[in-house]
Design a protein around this motif. Structure first.
Motif, short mmCIF file in Angstrom:
data_model
loop_
_atom_site.label_atom_id
_atom_site.label_comp_id
_atom_site.label_asym_id
_atom_site.label_seq_id
_atom_site.Cartn_x
_atom_site.Cartn_y
_atom_site.Cartn_z
N THR A 1 0.83 -1.20 0.00
CA THR A 1 0.00 0.00 0.00
C THR A 1 0.87 1.25 0.00
OG1 THR A 1 -1.83 -1.12 1.09
CG2 THR A 1 -1.77 1.27 1.28
N ALA A 2 1.98 1.21 0.73
CA ALA A 2 2.92 2.34 0.71
C ALA A 2 3.48 2.54 -0.70
CB ALA A 2 4.05 2.10 1.70
N MET A 3 3.75 1.42 -1.42
CA MET A 3 4.21 1.52 -2.80
C MET A 3 3.12 2.15 -3.67
SD MET A 3 6.01 -2.16 -3.58
CE MET A 3 6.89 -3.04 -2.31
N TYR A 4 1.90 1.70 -3.47
CA TYR A 4 0.77 2.19 -4.28
C TYR A 4 0.64 3.70 -4.16
CZ TYR A 4 -4.05 2.87 -5.88
OH TYR A 4 -5.18 3.31 -6.53
N TYR A 5 0.70 4.20 -2.94
CA TYR A 5 0.50 5.64 -2.72
C TYR A 5 1.73 6.45 -3.13
CZ TYR A 5 0.35 10.11 -0.31
OH TYR A 5 0.41 11.44 -0.02
#
Length: 656
Positions: free
Chosen positions: A536-540
């Motif tokens: 999720t950190a990668m996604y954002y």
């Protein structure tokens, strides 16, 4: 209507009065229906407190439009404890495409709408209105994964710690048995404010005073910094992940305006003896009888006759929240404890002889990955199974196999299934076929579900999953054992589309592979950016927190839909999307009449590259140059060697 039901905890003021109670010590509020089973966090925490001598009442799915249901239960003596249920309320309500779900398996009759969005926040505010002077503490998955400033997929922005929005006094993250008992003891001793939690591991709280920080601490970028800079957000997530080991982890401090969010080090895992005690408490193993008229609670079906034998997962998949919630260290129950639970199950009037699962987060983990972890903790910058099995990994299924053998011998037990996730890479690291042989022979029924997630090593790297070659070797071993046993059983893979790092070319490559082995999955999971995961950190941020390097992310609904459609290329409703995806990826060569093609043109469809080939073929017949397969430059750059046709997934077994 509210009457006492033997064996269950009280769910109303009338229930309490019939027990001779005129108050409760703790009011436990949950977004799920009340199910008294050890697979449900509400049941575990309430039984642990009850066993310690506290009076606990359950307020399940209260009306979230007013505090009336809270007031009706009466003021608790020590605190209100709040969770959203077994899963995040936003995940319970919305699909990865942000579409509203029509059902809720954790609610009576499976009906949606019984809990609010962002349930812990809503319930905490109602509790404050009902009992202004009573402490409020959050727990469960939703609160645990939102304890820091976090990216919220549904709002598409960074939100502060859930403690700030909820106005709660503290939060318990991870497995809360130790934390809740310490908090209860501190409240009973008359402590208030930060003093209740600041010395308690496995908790988080807000304070204005640095003196309230009781453990050695590291600081991560502040709320203001992560709001302003995605690089800072990726840095903050990496720092938070690095401190989640119960041996090496320090407190983590994140500034929120004029206040400090303090996360204490994780709670110590329960010992085997402590786990045995927790799972031996007097659970009724079903939903409260008051739900019978509404058709019961569907979520009980899969777990009523299942057994949890372990906790933790050292697999470390980037899209999974387990490392941030339950931790990577493995704890397990004794054989005696598991067998006693199985015997109790066998005596249940509805038991038909089938134990549905003997598992946990990962079924085939019974002990830490290596001896070092027990004294020194888990490696901070290394994974036990990624990118390949660590040289120090002790891959041994002997203890788990012995447990399964004992369970098979219990009178009244016809079959013991293993349905939790199995780490096939861990099985491949164990070169002894004994467990694999008995798993196939006794513990599956027609098919084995595993999670390769993808077959592109490029995509798998960002998922934190091993090379696809590991799966191919696992599949061959599985087929060899089935052949040896004279069985015809299949592998059912879980696949994921649109994970950060996975490009359209990766989805095309996976579709080619699936086509070459004649398999099209019926279900595909789109990546779901839930709080508390590295993915999720990668996604954002579009940065990999592990390396702080940029990562490609499919964010538009159209591209996500194209990646998903490619994995189900035969479906008529996906045809237009598949054609568009292939054209965009420069893979027009997969539109044609060959068996390697994903799309076979219809009479009314015109594709320029096929028309050009016909013209070239005609020219060749009249003495011109021989026809040559045309591949665009972009396709030439992206095209990879064709996968081996003999590897892959078997076709699913036809239903009779």
């Amino acid at each position: 209507m509210a009457t006492t039901h033997d064996g269950f905890l009280p769910i109303s003021k009338e229930d309490m009065v019939e027990r001779g109670w005129y108050y409760c010590d703790f009011l436990l509020v949950t977004g799920d229906a009340y199910v008294d089973h050890p697979s449900f966090g509400t049941a575990v925490i309430s039984r642990v407190l009850e066993d310690a001598g506290y009076r606990v009442a359950i307020l399940s799915q209260p009306d979230f439009r007013s505090e009336a249901d809270f007031v009706a239960m009466g003021r608790p003596r020590y605190a209100v404890l709040i969770n959203s249920g077994n899963i995040d309320s936003m995940v319970a309500h919305y699909t990865a495409a942000k579409k509203r779900r029509h059902d809720d398996s954790y609610s009576p009759g499976g009906k949606a709408g019984r809990r609010p969005d962002r349930a812990v926040t809503v319930y905490a505010k109602l509790a404050r209105r009902a009992f202004p002077d009573v402490p409020v503490y959050l727990g469960g998955l939703e609160a645990s994964l939102r304890r820091f400033a976090h990216y919220d997929y549904w709002a598409d922005r960074i939100l502060p710690t859930v403690l700030q929005d909820a106005g709660a006094d503290g939060l318990m993250f991870g497995m809360g048995e130790r934390s809740v008992l310490e908090i209860a003891a501190n409240l009973k001793a008359g402590k208030r404010g930060a003093d209740v939690v600041r010395h308690v591991r496995g908790t988080a709280y807000l304070t204005q005073d640095k003196e309230d920080i009781s453990f050695p601490a590291v600081w991560c970028p502040s709320l203001d910094e992560v709001l302003a800079d995605k690089v800072k957000y990726a840095e903050s997530v990496k720092i938070q992940y690095d401190q989640q080991d119960h041996i090496t982890g320090k407190a983590v401090v994140q500034k929120h305006g004029h206040r400090l969010l303090v996360q204490n080090p994780p709670a110590l895992p329960l010992t085997t003896e402590e786990m045995d005690k927790v799972y031996g408490l007097p659970y009724q193993r079903t939903y409260h009888p008051s739900y019978e008229a509404e058709g019961g609670v569907p979520a009980i079906a899969e777990v009523q006759f299942s057994i949890i034998h372990n906790r933790g997962c050292f697999g470390g998949c980037n899209f999974c929240s387990l490392a941030f919630h339950q931790g990577r260290f493995i704890s397990s129950r004794s054989h005696e404890s598991v067998i006693e639970e199985a015997k109790r199950i066998a005596q249940h009037p509805d038991f038909k002889g089938y134990i549905h699962d003997v598992g946990g987060p990962t079924a085939n983990f019974r002990f830490p990955a290596c001896k070092k972890q027990e004294k020194h903790g888990l490696c901070r910058d290394k994974r036990c199974l990624f990118p390949k099995a660590c040289a120090n990994l002790e891959a041994d299924h002997t203890d788990y196999l012995t447990l399964l053998r004992k369970l098979r011998e219990i009178p009244g037990v016809k079959k013991v299934f293993v349905r939790s996730g199995l780490r096939y890479d861990y099985m491949m690291a164990d070169h002894n076929d004994e467990f694999f042989l008995e798993l196939v022979k006794y513990h599956i029924s027609g098919q084995l579900k595993v999670a390769p997630e993808h077959m592109s090593d490029h995509a798998l790297y960002y998922m934190g999953k091993p090379s696809f070659d590991v799966y191919e070797r696992f599949k061959k071993r599985y087929e060899r054992i089935n052949e040896k046993l004279g069985k015809k059983q299949y592998l059912v893979p879980y696949l994921m589309s649109s994970h950060p790092g996975a490009e359209l070319s990766d989805a095309v490559h996976l579709a080619e592979y699936l086509n070459s082995i004649g398999y099209m999955p019926q279900q595909v999971q789109d990546f779901y950016p839930t709080p508390g995961t590295l993915s999720t950190a990668m996604y954002y941020s579009e940065i990999d927190p592990r390396t702080m390097k940029p990562v490609y992310v499919a964010k538009t609904p159209e591209e996500k839909a194209m990646q998903r459609a490619l994995l189900q290329w035969r479906r008529p409703d996906k045809r237009a999307l598949v054609i568009k995806a292939l054209m965009q990826a420069g893979r027009e060569d997969l539109i044609g009449y060959g068996k390697e093609c994903l799309i076979h043109p219809r009479p009314d469809e015109h594709f320029p590259h096929l028309h050009d080939r016909k013209k070239q073929a005609g020219s060749a017949r009249h003495g011109g140059a021989k026809p040559r397969k045309t591949v665009s430059p972009s396709a030439r750059e992206q095209k990879r060697p064709a996968p081996r046709r003999k590897a892959g997934w078997a076709k699913p077994k036809k239903k009779r």
